[in-house]
Enzyme design. Sequence first.
Site: not given
Ligand SMILES: NC(=O)c1ccccc1
Length: 515
Positions: A205, A181, A106
């Site tokens: 994410s 993400s 990532k």
């Molecule tokens: N980085 C995350 O896990 C994330 C996921 C969804 C919304 C905001 C942040």
Amino acid sequence: MASSDDKKVADLYKNPVVKLPHINELKEIDAELRLKSSDEEIEFVHEHLKDVIKAYQRVNELIEPQLPVKYPRTPGFKADDDAWYWKCEVKGASTGKLAGKTIGIKDNVAVAGVPMMNGSKILEGYTPEFDATIITRILDEGGIIAGKTVCEDMCFSGNSWTSSSGPVKNPFNNRLSAGGSSSGSAALLARKEIDLAIGGDQGGSIRIPSSWCGTVGLKPTFGLVPYTGIASIETTIDHTGPMARTVKDCALLLEVIAGYDEGRDPRQIPNVEIPSYSKLVDDGVKGLKIGLVKEGFSFKQMEEDVAKLVRESATKLTGAGATVEDTSIPIHDDGLEIWTPAAFEGTYKCMVQGNGAGYHWKGHYPTSMQEAHARGFATRPHDMSFALKLVVIIAEYISKNYQNKFYAKSLNLTNVLTMAYDEALKKYDVLIMPTLPMKPLPLPTEKDDLHEIIRLTFDMIKNTAPFDSTGHPALSINAGFSEGLPVGMMIIGKKFDEATVLKVARAFEKIRDGK
Ligand SMILES: NC(=O)c1ccccc1
């Protein structure tokens, strides 16, 4: 003859690391902060600053410790693909647990010499000069770093459209989201372009794209895997972890990256034993008790086919000797709300104002990455995604008007939330619920208004986010397909009991695949 002290004072004026300001600048600060210092006091501060600058000058001269870069490499090249940001081939040791396996990283994780943009124009142009600790661990075990996978803009979205390199398409339907993400990591696994991947998880994410791409993704226990050398959103919810096509591969990658990083990462505690997860996954689930968390199966966004498929899938584990029953954890209903102030204000203070690292912790700070954040936020804040701007505006408003009291209360309530899951996990070995309430959402299109765009970006995290706050391990595995689209089942375990989570996942995988 000039003493060395005089020389330092001379340096201070010729080439200062911190410039001595005009006294008016200090007066302006005094006025801004409403300190009402006298002229005499300000003059004294101005004088005293020279001594303080000497300390900064010395700190600037001293050499700070660096994260090691153990293996040679060439920088690779920018990829022309929705899911790859950059392709490279960094080889580590010639033997090891990951020998010959390709791994997608990532793009919020530093790989020395390979450009990194964290999905955002904010960081574009930055190339770290250090390897994140997990990169060194992967290379030490013979893994091959195949490139940096596209992630959402600064990782702040659960869809896959905010990356400044463009949307990542769902491998099953290119109008739909791959989830985010860690979008590219899951999409490339589903496309079989890599063997393993690294993801990050602050609200879901790792698990969101794993659910929507039909792959396996584990958000480990908070602190099990060192976050050293990775861009931080908020220190109390940051996680990094393994993603794979199979449970065994996920276990193998976890085994390689887990473990204490000698005090470099404040999220960790020392002396946690790391079992050989990959050897334990086939132990079976005979006698294990599994609780289906009622609150995780029914709420506004829940699609009926998703709830039904996950319930049926979990129930099949009885065939492998587990007992499966419904249980209730009422506070789960408030989990997302409890996460919200920590996530909003935390993201703003730590990632945005703290330049991807924040303050107030001991360990190893990614200095050059912070400078890159600082340059980006200062010169092109307008280039943030709308999703992140929304968080910034709201967090600035709230912290200006309510200071940090809700952040504090959110963390205090997190302790209550944690105890509630811990209590349920005294009765059950693992808890199960749908990872997400819905099958893959669409990628936003030009026809969508802002309300719809923000719904598509954040509306999936009610079951995932609470475990970023509490730190329990949570894995998403494909439960099957509905209307041709993948549905994820989330298995939650006791803290540091990834072994049991992986065993349950593996037992289900065998049932699902009929082998
Ligand atoms: N980085 C995350 O896990 C994330 C996921 C969804 C919304 C905001 C942040």
